[in-house]
Enzyme design. Structure first.
Site, PDB file in Angstrom:
ATOM      1  N   LYS A 150       0.825  -1.214   0.000  1.00  0.00           N
ATOM      2  CA  LYS A 150       0.000   0.000   0.000  1.00  0.00           C
ATOM      3  C   LYS A 150       0.857   1.262   0.000  1.00  0.00           C
ATOM      4  O   LYS A 150       0.526   2.243  -0.645  1.00  0.00           O
ATOM      5  CB  LYS A 150      -0.961   0.000   1.189  1.00  0.00           C
ATOM      6  CG  LYS A 150      -2.084  -1.005   1.018  1.00  0.00           C
ATOM      7  CD  LYS A 150      -3.209  -0.738   1.987  1.00  0.00           C
ATOM      8  CE  LYS A 150      -4.401  -1.651   1.713  1.00  0.00           C
ATOM      9  NZ  LYS A 150      -5.488  -1.463   2.656  1.00  0.00           N
ATOM     10  N   LYS A 173      -4.129  -9.198  -7.079  1.00  0.00           N
ATOM     11  CA  LYS A 173      -5.461  -9.538  -6.565  1.00  0.00           C
ATOM     12  C   LYS A 173      -6.459  -8.458  -6.996  1.00  0.00           C
ATOM     13  O   LYS A 173      -6.063  -7.298  -7.197  1.00  0.00           O
ATOM     14  CB  LYS A 173      -5.445  -9.691  -5.038  1.00  0.00           C
ATOM     15  CG  LYS A 173      -5.282  -8.405  -4.276  1.00  0.00           C
ATOM     16  CD  LYS A 173      -5.629  -8.554  -2.795  1.00  0.00           C
ATOM     17  CE  LYS A 173      -5.518  -7.191  -2.132  1.00  0.00           C
ATOM     18  NZ  LYS A 173      -5.903  -7.106  -0.761  1.00  0.00           N
ATOM     19  N   LYS A 228     -10.045  -2.487  -5.445  1.00  0.00           N
ATOM     20  CA  LYS A 228     -10.603  -1.223  -5.926  1.00  0.00           C
ATOM     21  C   LYS A 228      -9.487  -0.240  -6.239  1.00  0.00           C
ATOM     22  O   LYS A 228      -9.554   0.528  -7.181  1.00  0.00           O
ATOM     23  CB  LYS A 228     -11.520  -0.610  -4.860  1.00  0.00           C
ATOM     24  CG  LYS A 228     -12.800  -1.371  -4.659  1.00  0.00           C
ATOM     25  CD  LYS A 228     -13.442  -1.087  -3.316  1.00  0.00           C
ATOM     26  CE  LYS A 228     -12.839  -1.898  -2.192  1.00  0.00           C
ATOM     27  NZ  LYS A 228     -13.658  -2.061  -1.003  1.00  0.00           N
TER      28      LYS A 228
HETATM   29  P1  TYM Z   1     -10.723  -5.409   2.821  1.00  0.00           P
HETATM   30  O1  TYM Z   1     -11.709  -4.351   3.172  1.00  0.00           O
HETATM   31  O2  TYM Z   1      -9.640  -5.084   1.870  1.00  0.00           O
HETATM   32  O3  TYM Z   1     -11.465  -6.690   2.253  1.00  0.00           O
HETATM   33  C1  TYM Z   1     -12.600  -7.270   2.889  1.00  0.00           C
HETATM   34  C2  TYM Z   1     -12.539  -8.777   2.733  1.00  0.00           C
HETATM   35  O4  TYM Z   1     -12.453  -9.148   1.364  1.00  0.00           O
HETATM   36  C3  TYM Z   1     -11.340 -10.028   1.158  1.00  0.00           C
HETATM   37  N1  TYM Z   1     -10.754  -9.750  -0.164  1.00  0.00           N
HETATM   38  C4  TYM Z   1     -10.486 -10.689  -1.084  1.00  0.00           C
HETATM   39  N2  TYM Z   1     -10.644 -12.033  -1.082  1.00  0.00           N
HETATM   40  C5  TYM Z   1     -10.284 -12.703  -2.190  1.00  0.00           C
HETATM   41  N3  TYM Z   1      -9.788 -12.091  -3.319  1.00  0.00           N
HETATM   42  C6  TYM Z   1      -9.618 -10.752  -3.369  1.00  0.00           C
HETATM   43  N4  TYM Z   1      -9.176 -10.188  -4.469  1.00  0.00           N
HETATM   44  C7  TYM Z   1      -9.960  -9.988  -2.204  1.00  0.00           C
HETATM   45  N5  TYM Z   1      -9.925  -8.664  -1.921  1.00  0.00           N
HETATM   46  C8  TYM Z   1     -10.402  -8.539  -0.668  1.00  0.00           C
HETATM   47  C9  TYM Z   1     -10.358  -9.692   2.273  1.00  0.00           C
HETATM   48  O5  TYM Z   1      -9.523 -10.796   2.557  1.00  0.00           O
HETATM   49  C10 TYM Z   1     -11.292  -9.388   3.423  1.00  0.00           C
HETATM   50  O6  TYM Z   1     -11.672 -10.574   4.082  1.00  0.00           O
HETATM   51  N6  TYM Z   1      -7.757  -5.455   6.833  1.00  0.00           N
HETATM   52  C11 TYM Z   1      -9.021  -5.884   6.301  1.00  0.00           C
HETATM   53  C12 TYM Z   1     -10.214  -5.364   7.075  1.00  0.00           C
HETATM   54  C13 TYM Z   1     -10.237  -5.747   8.520  1.00  0.00           C
HETATM   55  C14 TYM Z   1     -10.513  -7.028   9.049  1.00  0.00           C
HETATM   56  C15 TYM Z   1     -10.468  -6.848  10.473  1.00  0.00           C
HETATM   57  C16 TYM Z   1     -10.773  -8.269   8.493  1.00  0.00           C
HETATM   58  C17 TYM Z   1     -10.042  -4.876   9.551  1.00  0.00           C
HETATM   59  N7  TYM Z   1     -10.192  -5.544  10.726  1.00  0.00           N
HETATM   60  C18 TYM Z   1     -10.706  -7.939  11.327  1.00  0.00           C
HETATM   61  C19 TYM Z   1     -11.011  -9.335   9.364  1.00  0.00           C
HETATM   62  C20 TYM Z   1     -10.961  -9.167  10.754  1.00  0.00           C
HETATM   63  C21 TYM Z   1      -9.148  -5.356   4.885  1.00  0.00           C
HETATM   64  O7  TYM Z   1      -8.545  -4.383   4.528  1.00  0.00           O
HETATM   65  O8  TYM Z   1     -10.079  -6.018   4.139  1.00  0.00           O
END
Ligand code: TYM
Length: 337
Positions: free
Chosen positions: A109, A196, A199
């Site tokens: 990032k 991956k 957005k």
């Molecule tokens: P975030 O907001 O980027 O994504 C939300 C969820 O979607 C999954 N994901 C994907 N899975 C498969 N292929 C992809 N291309 C893909 N892009 C996103 C992510 O694995 C996630 O499960 N840090 C986390 C948010 C968070 C969180 C937490 C998650 C904050 N606190 C506690 C679990 C538990 C994040 O940025 O996800």
């Protein structure tokens, strides 16, 4: 009943990576477990952002999650449960600088921010955010965390923090949470399948689960497949694999098997146009219900917002209970109400 925790950042639309990698599983798990799902707005401040857009995106994603089948009682907004940040601070003292420097998502990032401007502002929040994530998980003493594979390192960090805390206070207080992965571990970008789906890569790289049919078909139609002669060499390129994964995740298991058979048959050679058409058809079929439901929910905005505020207040009670115990165990003072 075992407890599930997961969360999503309100940084825009929910795409098929989020859905197939995590949210689809969130919905399925609701009948068997006690589920708590957060829209983590504190996390969305770690990258350059616009304050009024953040508030709008937070509500937007809540409506979207409900349209996808997440029950409102299971949803909360992170900033309505400020205990997350207090536990985050405590956990800062149970996490080493070295551990955070090894987080690949921080490198990815921050590189992305620096791409346009090498002197760009990189916040401490971005560096520290896996600690807040550990607090998100551990404050609910979650047993399982349904996430995409990209969150594996963050989950491991949460387990390390929990272990270090338990060792310091001399009590097995925190359960070590386990990740729950869906079959679709990682959905790839359509325009660059080496990355991956995300957005932040730009519009050509992802499809929203609420995308209009015309744009959805167009985006699938122009998805990158083979870069050379992979098919005749019997190698499945990442772009083609991605299309097959989405077809299966959209519930088309038989069609998936049939098309894989055709793909592997040297006599037939499945055309990518046919594969893409099958994928687009299955995604359109799946998402038309989501789009309709979202429209209905948006007609009841006020009522639903109140409902989410109430569920956040209910969920907050769980967080308050943990924080109180953690402060007690850590030698801190608790405020008496
Ligand atoms: P975030 O907001 O980027 O994504 C939300 C969820 O979607 C999954 N994901 C994907 N899975 C498969 N292929 C992809 N291309 C893909 N892009 C996103 C992510 O694995 C996630 O499960 N840090 C986390 C948010 C968070 C969180 C937490 C998650 C904050 N606190 C506690 C679990 C538990 C994040 O940025 O996800």
């Amino acid at each position: 009943m075992k407890r599930i925790l997961s969360a999503i950042q309100p940084t825009g639309e929910i795409h098929f990576g989020n859905y197939f990698g995590a949210v689809q599983n969130w919905v399925r798990l609701q009948d068997e477990y006690q589920c708590v799902y957060g829209v983590v707005d504190y996390h969305a401040m770690t990258m350059p952002y616009n304050p009024s857009k953040l508030r709008e995106n937070t509500w937007d994603i809540l409506f979207s999650l409900m349209a996808l089948g997440v029950k409102p009682d299971n949803l909360f907004i992170q900033s309505l449960v400020p205990e997350h940040t207090e536990l985050g601070w405590i956990f800062n003292c149970f996490c080493s600088y070295g551990e955070l420097t090894r987080m690949t998502q921080f490198k990815d990032k921050s590189d992305q921010v620096k791409e346009g401007d090498k002197d760009a502002f990189i916040s401490v929040g971005l560096f520290d955010y896996p600690v807040l994530q550990a607090a998100d998980i551990l404050i609910y003493r979650a047993d399982y965390v349904p996430v995409g594979k990209d969150q594996e390192q963050h989950l491991e960090l949460a387990r390390n923090i929990a272990t270090r805390f338990n060792n310091t206070v001399g009590k097995e207080y925190f359960v070590l949470p386990e990740a729950l992965y869906s079959e679709a571990l990682k959905i790839r970008s359509l325009a660059d399948p080496t990355k991956k789906m995300s957005k932040s890569l730009g519009d050509r790289h992802y499809i929203s689960v609420f995308e209009e049919e015309k744009t959805l078909r167009k985006k699938i139609g122009s998805a990158v497949t083979d870069l050379g002669d992979e098919q005749s060499q019997g190698i499945m390129s990442p772009g083609v694999e991605n299309l097959f994964i989405m077809l299966k995740a959209a519930g088309k298991k038989e069609l998936h098997e049939q098309l894989i058979g055709l793909y592997q048959d040297p006599e037939i050679k499945l055309s990518y146009k046919d594969l893409k058409e099958a994928v687009a058809d299955s995604l359109v079929l799946m998402t038309s219900g989501f789009i309709e439901l979202r429209k209905e929910l948006l007609a009841n905005k006020k009522e639903i917002k109140n409902q989410i505020k109430e569920s956040s207040a209910e969920i907050r009670k769980l967080a308050q209970e943990t924080l109180k115990e953690v402060k007690e165990l850590s030698g801190l003072q608790n405020v008496k109400f």
